[in-house]
Design an enzyme around this catalytic site. Structure first.
Site, short mmCIF file in Angstrom:
data_model
loop_
_atom_site.label_atom_id
_atom_site.label_comp_id
_atom_site.label_asym_id
_atom_site.label_seq_id
_atom_site.Cartn_x
_atom_site.Cartn_y
_atom_site.Cartn_z
N HIS A 245 0.84 -1.19 0.00
CA HIS A 245 0.00 0.00 0.00
C HIS A 245 0.87 1.24 0.00
O HIS A 245 1.96 1.22 0.57
CB HIS A 245 -0.92 0.02 1.23
CG HIS A 245 -2.08 0.93 1.08
ND1 HIS A 245 -2.02 2.28 1.40
CD2 HIS A 245 -3.33 0.72 0.59
CE1 HIS A 245 -3.19 2.82 1.14
NE2 HIS A 245 -4.00 1.92 0.64
N GLU A 303 -7.94 -5.02 -0.67
CA GLU A 303 -8.43 -5.85 -1.78
C GLU A 303 -8.33 -7.35 -1.48
O GLU A 303 -9.04 -8.14 -2.09
CB GLU A 303 -7.64 -5.55 -3.06
CG GLU A 303 -7.52 -4.10 -3.42
CD GLU A 303 -8.80 -3.49 -3.91
OE1 GLU A 303 -9.87 -4.01 -3.54
OE2 GLU A 303 -8.75 -2.51 -4.64
#
Ligand code: COA
Length: 357
Positions: A245, A303
């Site tokens: 991320h 996700e």
């Protein structure tokens, strides 16, 4: 380092959400995401982001009815959308459908309803099945799931989708939100801002990852194969979807929220069939990524468990990114309003490195 990624650059003051990448905390309009997902409906978080507070019962009911009526309006529009729904990619279809909304339908309720309706309609059309009309009296999450599946899903599945839609509703100055704010900052309309944001969300580095995460879990098949499979991908220069991320240096807090939502479904007798595998693959991925990038913490992002949750509630993988849009449109609309109220034209500079005359 290249200036291209804008890391650490503050482009706006916002009351909407705050991401703490070191601590792994996400606050949405004053609430920790973990607390919000337990108590709030989709309509609640719409109110929270659009009006700044959780609604009382009467306001919540009004918003639920307004979203229901707007879903009916959006569904009635489908016949006039030309071949936009024929696109082979769900996000292409969504972008094409939303772009055709007149600027009179640019209020947050109409846009939010339309994204859910068009996403579901594309899913049905793509599967060669009859479109399902909205039920204006239903809650938004349950109705979107019904329009996708074609049946009244078990209440636990509707709750599972609701938990997802609440969890991903806003997330700081992510790429699609920034896109929406840039468009709004020019004085353009919200339909244009949301259309552009859908284009940004489509990319695999942003909202396009959960479908590939499910493909990855299927390809790995059994936990014992995970490390070898993942190492081969890394050696081939590929990224592991659902890992890493820009902001978080620890596990994305939304991963835990969504993992728990899958656990709740399992407790209600709705089995994912993939939860144990997903956990094993996450563990293996952390290991191989740590070995390859010892100085860069790379952990599961939102996700990863999105893929498992949406699959379990009966959303086909081709619709995963569209479901992300069905939630994030709420945040985009709130950011468009905030940008209009408080922002200026966003127009950064660039360092010219080309030849000079
Ligand atoms: N798999 C393999 N390597 C990864 C990785 C992943 N998922 N995420 C980051 N890395 C590596 C990069 O290759 C890079 O290595 P290098 O320095 O040797 O080139 C290093 O870690 C830093 O990556 P960088 O691209 O600078 O980080 P970023 O902040 O720009 O990237 C993401 C953030 C999300 C784009 C990135 O982690 C990624 O591509 N993840 C997979 C896609 C995904 O899950 N997207 C959904 C995000 S919510």
């Amino acid at each position: 380092m290249s200036a291209g990624g804008l890391e650490g650059v503050v482009v706006a003051d916002t009351r909407l959400s705050d991401v703490d990448g070191e601590q792994g905390r996400l606050i949405v309009a004053g609430y920790e995401i973990e607390a919000l997902t337990g108590i709030a409906t989709f309509e609640d978080v719409c109110s929270l982001l659009w009006d700044g507070k959780l609604p009382g019962a009467a306001d919540c009911e009004r918003l639920r009815a307004a979203l229901g009526a707007a879903r009916v309006r959006a569904f009635a529009r489908i016949g006039s959308l030309g071949d936009a729904l024929e696109a082979t990619d769900g996000m292409d279809a969504l972008r094409g459908c939303i772009a055709q909304l007149p600027s009179g339908e640019e209020d947050p309720v109409s846009l939010t309803a339309a994204v859910g309706v068009f996403a579901a309609a594309w899913g049905r059309q793509h599967a060669g099945r009859a479109l399902v009309a909205p039920d204006a009296s239903a809650g938004h999450a349950a109705d979107v799931l019904r329009m996708i599946r074609g049946d009244a899903a078990p209440a636990a599945c509707a709750s599972g989708l609701e938990a997802y839609l609440v969890t991903v509703v806003d997330h700081g100055m992510n790429a699609s939100t920034f896109t929406a704010r840039v468009v709004a900052s020019t004085g353009s309309d919200a339909v244009s801002a949301v259309t552009a944001a859908i284009g940004a969300l489509k990319g695999p580095l942003h909202g396009g990852a959960p479908g590939p995460v499910l493909d990855m879990l299927d390809a790995i098949g059994v936990p014992e194969r995970a490390s070898e499979w993942l190492s081969e991908r890394l050696a081939a220069g590929q990224r592991i979807m659902g890992m890493g991320h820009r902001i978080y240096r620890v596990r994305d807090p939304r991963a835990l929220v969504l993992e728990k939502a899958v656990e709740r479904l399992e407790s209600a007798g709705i089995h994912s069939g993939r939860l144990a595998l997903a956990r094993a693959v996450e563990h293996a991925a952390e290991g191989v990524l740590k070995a390859r990038h010892p100085d860069r913490p790379l952990h599961a992002n939102v996700e990863f468990y999105t893929a498992v949750l949406l699959d379990t509630v009966g959303v086909p993988r081709e619709l995963f990114s569209s479901m992300f849009a069905a939630s994030r449109v709420v945040g985009w609309c709130a950011h468009v309003a905030e940008q209009r109220a408080t922002g200026r034209l966003i127009r950064p500079g660039a360092r010219y490195v080309g030849p000079r005359p």
